[in-house]
Structure formats: structure tokens, C-alpha cells
Design a protein around this motif. Sequence first.
Motif, mmCIF file in Angstrom:
data_model
loop_
_atom_site.group_PDB
_atom_site.id
_atom_site.type_symbol
_atom_site.label_atom_id
_atom_site.label_comp_id
_atom_site.label_asym_id
_atom_site.label_seq_id
_atom_site.Cartn_x
_atom_site.Cartn_y
_atom_site.Cartn_z
ATOM 1 N N ILE A 189 15.128 34.527 -61.675
ATOM 2 C CA ILE A 189 16.692 34.452 -61.124
ATOM 3 C C ILE A 189 17.428 36.103 -61.397
ATOM 4 O O ILE A 189 17.406 36.886 -62.588
ATOM 5 N N GLY A 190 16.992 37.004 -60.712
ATOM 6 C CA GLY A 190 17.853 38.546 -60.914
ATOM 7 C C GLY A 190 19.238 38.520 -60.039
ATOM 8 O O GLY A 190 19.478 38.904 -58.920
ATOM 9 N N VAL A 191 20.001 39.589 -60.888
ATOM 10 C CA VAL A 191 21.104 39.719 -60.020
ATOM 11 C C VAL A 191 22.062 41.139 -60.718
ATOM 12 O O VAL A 191 21.536 41.928 -61.964
ATOM 13 N N GLY A 192 22.905 41.433 -59.085
ATOM 14 C CA GLY A 192 22.308 43.450 -60.309
ATOM 15 C C GLY A 192 23.655 43.915 -59.570
ATOM 16 O O GLY A 192 24.347 43.375 -58.963
ATOM 17 N N VAL A 193 24.369 44.181 -60.221
ATOM 18 C CA VAL A 193 25.861 45.015 -59.670
ATOM 19 C C VAL A 193 26.271 46.967 -60.047
ATOM 20 O O VAL A 193 25.611 46.784 -61.501
ATOM 21 N N THR A 194 26.134 47.061 -59.095
ATOM 22 C CA THR A 194 25.882 49.135 -59.142
ATOM 23 C C THR A 194 27.576 49.146 -58.679
ATOM 24 O O THR A 194 28.571 48.966 -57.733
ATOM 25 N N MET A 195 27.609 50.382 -59.571
ATOM 26 C CA MET A 195 29.014 50.852 -59.270
ATOM 27 C C MET A 195 29.121 52.673 -59.177
ATOM 28 O O MET A 195 27.859 53.609 -59.638
ATOM 29 N N ASN A 196 30.391 52.697 -58.402
ATOM 30 C CA ASN A 196 30.708 54.272 -58.023
ATOM 31 C C ASN A 196 31.272 54.872 -58.623
ATOM 32 O O ASN A 196 31.423 54.358 -60.139
ATOM 33 N N PRO A 197 31.127 56.662 -59.236
ATOM 34 C CA PRO A 197 32.391 57.167 -59.947
ATOM 35 C C PRO A 197 32.979 56.641 -60.438
ATOM 36 O O PRO A 197 33.752 57.062 -61.493
ATOM 37 N N ASP A 198 34.058 56.188 -58.783
ATOM 38 C CA ASP A 198 36.109 56.064 -59.223
ATOM 39 C C ASP A 198 35.705 54.163 -59.926
ATOM 40 O O ASP A 198 36.746 54.301 -59.619
#
Length: 315
Positions: free
Chosen positions: A159-168
Motif C-alpha cells: 500500500i502506498g499513499v501520499g499527500v502533497t501540500m501547496n505553499p499556502d
Amino acid sequence: MADQLIKVITKDEAFRAFALDGTKLVEEAAESHETSRLATVVLGRALLATEILAQASLKGEERLNVKMAGRGPIGQIVTEADTKGAVRGYVSNPEIENIVNDHNQLNVAGAVGNNGAFTVTKFAPYSNPYIGQSIMVSGEIGDDFTYYLTHSEQIPSVIGVGVTMNPDDTVKAAGGFMVQALPGATDAQLADLNQKLQDMPALATLLGRKEGPLAILDAIFGDQNYDELQAMQIGLAAEPAKEAYAAQLATLPSHEIQAMIDEDGGAEIRGKFSGKKHYFTAAELDTILQEVLKREADDEKQKEQDEQENDTKKD
């Protein structure tokens, strides 16, 4: 475009896989719980992995609950999902300050911890809950779900999960996948899969393409090397109506409700899973109080009748 989960089987029938784009549901969860940047990533990963696990292991009206207690500063992570694509969850410390690793990246493992229990409880109508347990192995969440499936349920999985955030601090992309080996998978096929997983681009890159979850599957298996079995929309579970919280208040003793009226002039309830707030005025609490007082009076009357009947039997 709504968040989506896709289930496939490879044409050689060696693997089944799930891929999802859950960007909107993670963003909505972050807004509801007012999570910090790091807490958003942690909660988001947990929601995504739980949704995948639910679709892979449940049927009918079943649902599951996942609790991760790695003893890190974010506290306990609790998530729930059903077969219909609804998922919800929370973390104990949604305002955790950012922790970074040696590469100046958010340190999810440091926030979650890896010195505790990973517990999955499956609920099915008309039967006792099934409880499975394993240990937290990394705190990265995807690895912990993988370890649980492989060691507790004896299902070879990744299982692979990811959350990428913006600068704000808004959510740029959130998604994940699960691959499970079927009985016919050979050692050579497993080795080839492992290499492809190591070489695949970041999930944020893949989810930025128009294909959404299909881009993840293409990166793992190659274009046209699988057959789609199911596609479904996913999202946060619906928030209970205010009436549901009123029913919970009605289970409290009358003196506690009276104290809310006298001392606070009302009550504010925040849903643990949804993060949303519901306010009850003093007048609304008084309506609930009258119901509770009637119930307590009826209970007391029944108690007196029972005591009188017992005394009569003794005589």
C-alpha cells in the motif's frame, strides 16, 4: 471531477490492484478539522489507506475502524470506512507543529511514531466484530497498513499513499494504491513488480495527469496491461444531523444539562470525526432537559413499583 477509486486485475491474473485520487476528500477533512500542515498529511494518508482497505476487504453492509497508536506527538489516529466509498477520521492533535527530517521534509514518521499498536476492527450485521492487530513498523502509514495485511491477514500486499501540500498549506494532490498478489503470481512477476514500484514517479506527479487513478495503474503495470473491474466515487462520510447530537445530549443526567444552561447559556458540540460544530441554545437545551426529567421521573416511578412488588413477594 469527483474523487474516484478504481479496482483492476492484471491481464495475466497475477495481481489485483486499487488506485484512488482522494484530493478533495483530504482537503475537506483538513478544512473541517482545521489541521496543521503536518496533521493534514498524516490524516490524509490514513483516510486514503483506510478507504483502500475497506474496498479490498469488505462486502455488503460491513464497515471497518482503524486505530493507530504509534505514541508520537500527533496522538491517536482513528479512521472508519464502509463499502459505499464513505470514509472519515481524526487525529488527537490536529494542531501539531511541523516536524521536518534531515531533508527538510515533513516528518510523518516522527509525528506518528512506531512504538505502538495498529488495530483493525471489522463490523458486520448480526455477527461479532472481528479484531485484527499488528505493530506500528514505521509510522509512515502506508508501510503500517502493508505490514498489517501481510502479517495479520496473511495477504501479500503493498500500500502506498501520499499527500502533497501547496505553499499556502492547501492540499495539492492526495492519492494512493494497493497491489495484492494473487495465488498464480510467480517469483519473477513479484520481482518485476517490486522494481516497477521503486521506479514509479511520485504520486503527486501521476495524479496531476488527466487520467487520475489510471495514471497510477499505468505506472505500475503499463498501459493496457490490466482490466478494469470497478470504478466508484469516494468521499467523506456525511455529517450526522443536529438531531443526532440532540439524542446524545438526551442520554446525559438532568443535572449536567441544567449546568450547561445555567453556567454556559448553551452548548457547543464538535463532531469528533467530522470536526464540524453544532450549537444548542439555552431554549433548545431546556427542551431536551424536559425530556430527560420525564424519563428520570418514569424511571424512578418504575423503581418504586419494582421495590413494592418485591416487598409484597417477601410478605
